[in-house]
Scaffold this active site. Structure first.
Site, PDB file in Angstrom:
ATOM      1  N   LYS A  42       0.784   0.273   1.737  1.00 13.98           N
ATOM      2  CA  LYS A  42       1.161   1.591   2.279  1.00 13.98           C
ATOM      3  C   LYS A  42       0.434   1.961   3.575  1.00 13.98           C
ATOM      4  O   LYS A  42       0.223   3.128   3.881  1.00 13.98           O
ATOM      5  CB  LYS A  42       0.947   2.722   1.233  1.00 13.98           C
ATOM      6  CG  LYS A  42       1.489   2.453  -0.146  1.00 13.98           C
ATOM      7  CD  LYS A  42       2.840   1.806  -0.171  1.00 13.98           C
ATOM      8  CE  LYS A  42       3.969   2.679   0.282  1.00 13.98           C
ATOM      9  NZ  LYS A  42       5.231   1.882   0.389  1.00 13.98           N
ATOM     10  N   HIS A  92      -1.131  -8.572   1.223  1.00 11.63           N
ATOM     11  CA  HIS A  92      -2.019  -7.458   0.843  1.00 11.63           C
ATOM     12  C   HIS A  92      -3.276  -8.001   0.172  1.00 11.63           C
ATOM     13  O   HIS A  92      -4.055  -7.239  -0.401  1.00 11.63           O
ATOM     14  CB  HIS A  92      -1.327  -6.526  -0.151  1.00 11.63           C
ATOM     15  CG  HIS A  92      -0.218  -5.699   0.437  1.00 11.63           C
ATOM     16  ND1 HIS A  92      -0.286  -5.112   1.669  1.00 11.63           N
ATOM     17  CD2 HIS A  92       0.997  -5.349  -0.074  1.00 11.63           C
ATOM     18  CE1 HIS A  92       0.835  -4.445   1.904  1.00 11.63           C
ATOM     19  NE2 HIS A  92       1.627  -4.579   0.870  1.00 11.63           N
ATOM     20  N   SER A 122       0.818   8.058  -0.340  1.00 10.97           N
ATOM     21  CA  SER A 122       1.945   7.151  -0.146  1.00 10.97           C
ATOM     22  C   SER A 122       2.069   6.183  -1.321  1.00 10.97           C
ATOM     23  O   SER A 122       3.161   5.920  -1.828  1.00 10.97           O
ATOM     24  CB  SER A 122       1.747   6.385   1.174  1.00 10.97           C
ATOM     25  OG  SER A 122       2.850   5.575   1.449  1.00 10.97           O
TER      26      SER A 122
END
Ligand code: A3P
Length: 276
Positions: A42, A92, A122
């Protein structure tokens, strides 16, 4: 539950994380012309992937592919091997879970960061909106688990600090702030182009920036990837795209608690974040 890795077990089907990491360490061959775009979830991954692809293409045409195709830890090692060079791989992963061959081959890495209050809000909408997570906690609950680091790829603090520390020993890193992208996208795109040796004229940076505004990207239907993953038809990876939206969700007490945690966790780290 393993808090480091996604709780959504959608991909690679039947493959399993253990097998992925075993193969990533033993079989995966990084290539010197690979580019890795790393971030905590995010923080602007879709956005960065879009303009980096445009820089590679040398035009401002939207990329006609889903981000998932290039998602490092969500593809099998064989699939990554079969990708033609130059590869752009999105990840990530926290720094310590990255396959070492990437650093041995001196691959370039762009790390995207965003202020953690906006990331937290988010990510709350992300896990609440996607059916696969089966998450029905409320905001107060999510706020607590985020601070404890019990979210996908968490804790945020360690993720950011470990990647940031790497700049002291690895020359092929670039750091980009989401808030700087919002403030002056053409200049940031130019900076990134120079880092990856894909420079173009000034007009091209402007064209790419215009094609990558929040509005332009939200309209772009190809980002409605994975049909049916959202619980409602309003669900989208493009929610608000603003700096400081956390203020609409954090209570005063939560803000104080977050500030305290931030100060404690980040005292040995000199990155500055813009929160509004
Ligand atoms: P919000 O939920 O605050 O709106 P990621 O791609 O890493 O999952 O990050 C998603 C966040 O980036 C979402 O934040 C999304 O709206 C925002 N985003 C995506 N494209 C953007 C753009 N072109 N400009 C600004 N923000 C964007």
């Amino acid at each position: 539950r393993n808090h480091i890795l996604p709780t959504m077990e959608v991909w690679p089907e039947g493959y399993g994380w253990k097998k992925w990491f075993d193969e990533a360490e033993t079989k995966f061959k990084a290539r010197p012309d690979d580019l890795y775009i790393a971030s905590f979830p995010k923080s602007g991954h879709h956005w960065s992937f879009e303009f980096v692809n445009m820089l590679y293409q040398g035009n401002a045409h939207s990329v006609n592919k889903s981000k998932l195709n290039n998602f490092f830890e969500l593809r099998t090692i064989k699939e990554i091997e079969d990708m033609p060079s130059p590869r752009i791989l999105l990840t990530h992963l926290p720094y310590d879970l990255m396959p070492r061959d990437i650093f041995e081959k001196n691959c370039k890495i762009i790390y995207i960061m965003r202020n953690p209050k906006d990331v937290c809000v988010s990510q709350f909408h992300h896990v609440s909106g996607i059916a696969e997570y089966k998450y029905d906690g409320d905001w107060d609950h999510f706020f607590k688990v985020f601070l404890k680091g019990e979210v996908d790829y968490g804790p945020w603090f360690k993720h950011v600090k470990d990647w940031w520390k790497l700049r002291q020993e690895y020359d092929h890193m670039m750091y980009v702030h989401y808030e700087e992208l919002k403030k002056c996208l053409p200049a940031q795109i130019k900076r990134i182009a120079e880092f990856i040796n894909k420079t173009h004229d000034e007009q091209m940076y402007l064209n790419i920036a215009n094609a990558c505004t929040f509005e332009a990207m939200k309209k772009n239907a190809q980002f409605k990837e994975l049909p049916g993953i959202f619980k409602t038809k309003e669900g989208s990876f493009f929610r608000k795209g603003q700096v400081g939206d956390w203020k609409n969700t954090f209570t005063v007490a939560q803000n104080e608690e977050f500030d305290k945690a931030f100060k404690r966790e980040m005292e040995d780290c000199d990155i500055q974040f813009t929160f509004d």
